[in-house]
Scaffold this motif. Structure first.
Motif, PDB file in Angstrom:
ATOM      1  N   ASN A   6       0.856   3.693  -3.362  1.00  8.98           N
ATOM      2  CA  ASN A   6       0.061   4.861  -3.119  1.00  8.98           C
ATOM      3  C   ASN A   6       0.663   5.966  -2.013  1.00  8.98           C
ATOM      4  OD1 ASN A   6      -2.133   3.867  -4.939  1.00  8.98           O
ATOM      5  ND2 ASN A   6      -2.552   2.446  -2.995  1.00  8.98           N
ATOM      6  N   ARG A   7       1.721   5.718  -1.257  1.00 11.40           N
ATOM      7  CA  ARG A   7       2.284   6.239  -0.235  1.00 11.40           C
ATOM      8  C   ARG A   7       1.138   6.804   0.829  1.00 11.40           C
ATOM      9  NH1 ARG A   7       6.504   4.958  -1.733  1.00 11.40           N
ATOM     10  NH2 ARG A   7       8.160   6.372  -2.561  1.00 11.40           N
ATOM     11  N   THR A   8       0.228   5.759   0.972  1.00 12.94           N
ATOM     12  CA  THR A   8      -0.821   5.712   1.781  1.00 12.94           C
ATOM     13  C   THR A   8      -0.552   4.601   3.025  1.00 12.94           C
ATOM     14  OG1 THR A   8      -2.356   4.554   0.476  1.00 12.94           O
ATOM     15  CG2 THR A   8      -2.259   7.092   0.426  1.00 12.94           C
TER      16      THR A   8
ATOM     17  N   GLN B  84       0.816  -1.206  -0.007  1.00  9.35           N
ATOM     18  CA  GLN B  84      -0.060   0.176  -0.160  1.00  9.35           C
ATOM     19  C   GLN B  84       0.670   1.207   0.063  1.00  9.35           C
ATOM     20  OE1 GLN B  84      -2.390   0.322   3.552  1.00  9.35           O
ATOM     21  NE2 GLN B  84      -3.703   1.905   2.837  1.00  9.35           N
TER      22      GLN B  84
END
Length: 531
Positions: A324-326, A320
């Protein structure tokens, strides 16, 4: 290597990176920035949750420890400090807190002209690239990205609502007009990556021909001709400063470097046969820090503890982040916060909460195996102060650190009040429906006496990594620097980092340290124009 510069900046931490960037910006001055640690190449530095990997790691952390502290029932505790480009801003929890306007007005009222809130606000704004709602009080376009969190957790949302149900106001921007209230932390992060002082200030400046950045370059001593600083001694030779040396080595490193170089009290220097350049008894004194007590509540809601309980779950979280850098890997050390008033401080907040959707005995040991959250509580303006003492004439030898926590009755009463406030919030809806047990200190602690709560704090509380004050700014006999951050009685030498704070700020100290770097650079440049 070039051996002569206009300005030598010792320490590439929160303040030092800002100083080096601003002094070299116009191309008129040659600047050397010296860092005892290495470059910030460790990938965990740049992942927000990476502080679990960098604190306690000798390649990125000085790994200081305090001496036994009577206020902590004789315990000695770790004191992490960054030893890498970016300093502690490369290993900290990414939490961005300016403090209260009154903090800086208090500094000015002690005789430090130019440090009142109205005068420091422009330097906070200059440093910031605030990603939230535009405001006359917030900066945009500066080098340091300050953003909102990219993570949410039901237990933190429930805590915030429970706090509001207790009567604490909501505050969507505690760095705005008023600090008081509860809300979500702001982070020094950009698109899911840490924005350390090195990322913010050094990366854009690396190509400047007038800026030399030297890593793995520990300054052993400052050099003087009479009462003027002329340069620094490294292991492989000397560097000369044509104009000034600016020491930005932090609240431990800066006073230690002054002392081993001959600036300090006779009692500190004489036993180690250090030639006294200038007697300043305040060097290493006035040590202040924020002590955190950590109530932990088991809960039915999902928390980080079990979300990372096996390799498969960790892999999904990692994917993740990569895609998505989330997700949890973008999470700072805490998610929710509160700046609230106890009954001991009716005029301004004196308690800060750090609400974490996880629990652990220490970052190095990892999280507990059950779902839980932590409602860390600290007193923002402790009365207690400690000191540092050198153990030799060598900077390589860590000084003795005496934090002197919980030495006053007010500090003892305030930490107990904060713990009781955490319990009060935990009993409010909707949070109470999620809590299954008060894990620590445990419901029985304090049933008979507040003394039991205080004793639990003494047995378990730890630093929240905010040492300050050891080269304090002022005009009294214990002051080390004046309001221009010049060392009293010495020409060509300044100190600019959290050590110059005469009183610790109300909250996390990284943002004020960066502001100090911005402000001293502006003062130096203005003086160079006026010469």
């Amino acid at each position: 290597m070039q051996r002569q510069f206009d300005y030598i900046v010792v320490g590439a931490g929160s303040a030092g990176c800002a100083v080096a960037n601003r002094l070299s910006q116009d191309g008129c001055h040659t600047v050397a920035l010296l860092e005892a640690g290495s470059r910030d190449l460790n990938p965990w530095i740049h992942v927000p949750v990476g502080y679990f990997k960098t604190m306690g790691n000798p390649s990125t952390d000085w790994c200081y420890k305090t001496k036994s502290c009577s206020g902590l029932n004789g315990r000695s505790i770790p004191w992490p400090r960054g030893k890498v480009l970016g300093g502690s801003s490369s290993i900290n929890g990414l939490l961005y807190v300016r403090g209260q306007a009154q903090d800086f007005d208090d500094w000015a009222n002690l005789g430090n002209e130019g440090w009142e809130w109205d005068n420091v606000l422009p330097y906070f704004k200059r440093s910031e690239d605030w990603q939230g709602q535009s405001s006359p009080l917030r900066g945009q376009g500066g080098p340091l990205t300050v953003s909102k969190t990219r993570v949410s957790r039901p237990v933190v949302d429930a805590w915030l609502q429970a706090a509001k149900n207790c009567g604490y106001p909501e505050n969507k921007d505690y760095n705005g007009a008023d600090q008081e209230g509860v809300g979500l932390f702001q982070l020094t992060a950009k698109r899911g990556r840490r924005c350390s002082s090195a990322v913010a200030y050094l990366n854009p400046a690396r190509s400047r021909s007038n800026l030399t950045i030297l890593t793995n370059s520990c300054v052993e001593k400052l050099l003087f001709e009479g009462k003027r600083a002329t340069g620094v001694q490294l292991a492989d030779g000397l560097l000369k400063a044509n104009k000034e040396v600016i020491v930005c080595a932090g609240a431990i490193g800066s006073p230690q470097l002054l002392m081993v170089s001959g600036i300090g009290s006779v009692d500190q220097l004489n036993p180690h046969k250090i030639k006294i350049v200038k007697e300043l008894p305040g060097v290493g004194q006035n040590l202040q820090d924020h002590l955190q007590a950590r109530p932990v509540f088991k809960c039915a809601a999902s928390t980080i503890n079990t979300e990372i309980s096996n390799w498969f779950k960790q892999g999904l979280i990692g994917l993740q982040y990569v895609l998505n850098r989330t997700g949890p890997m973008t999470m700072a050390a805490s998610l929710g916060t509160g700046f609230v008033k106890s009954h001991l401080s009716p005029d301004r907040p004196d308690i800060q909460f750090h609400i974490q959707p996880f629990s652990a005995d220490s970052p190095a040991e990892g999280t507990h195996k059950f779902d839980a959250f932590t409602a860390s509580v600290l007193q923002m303006r402790p009365q207690s102060s400690g000191h540092l003492s050198i153990v030799s004439d060598r900077f390589a030898d860590h000084p003795d650190i005496h934090p002197n926590y919980l030495a006053t009755e007010l500090d003892q009463q305030t930490i107990v009040a904060g713990i009781k406030m955490a319990r009060q919030i935990a009993k409010q809806a909707p949070l109470n429906s999620l809590i299954t047990q008060e894990f620590s200190p445990g419901e029985s602690v304090g049933e008979e006496s507040d003394a039991d709560i205080l004793d639990w704090a003494r047995e378990t509380a730890t630093t929240i990594y905010h040492p300050t004050g050891t080269c304090k700014m002022g005009q009294d006999d214990m002051a080390v620097v004046d309001s221009a951050l010049k060392v009293h009685g010495i020409e060509g030498l300044r100190v600019a980092d959290a050590s110059i704070m005469p009183i610790i700020t109300s909250g996390n100290t990284n943002a004020p340290a960066i502001m100090i770097g911005e402000k001293v650079a502006a003062m130096i440049l203005q003086e160079s124009v006026n010469v």
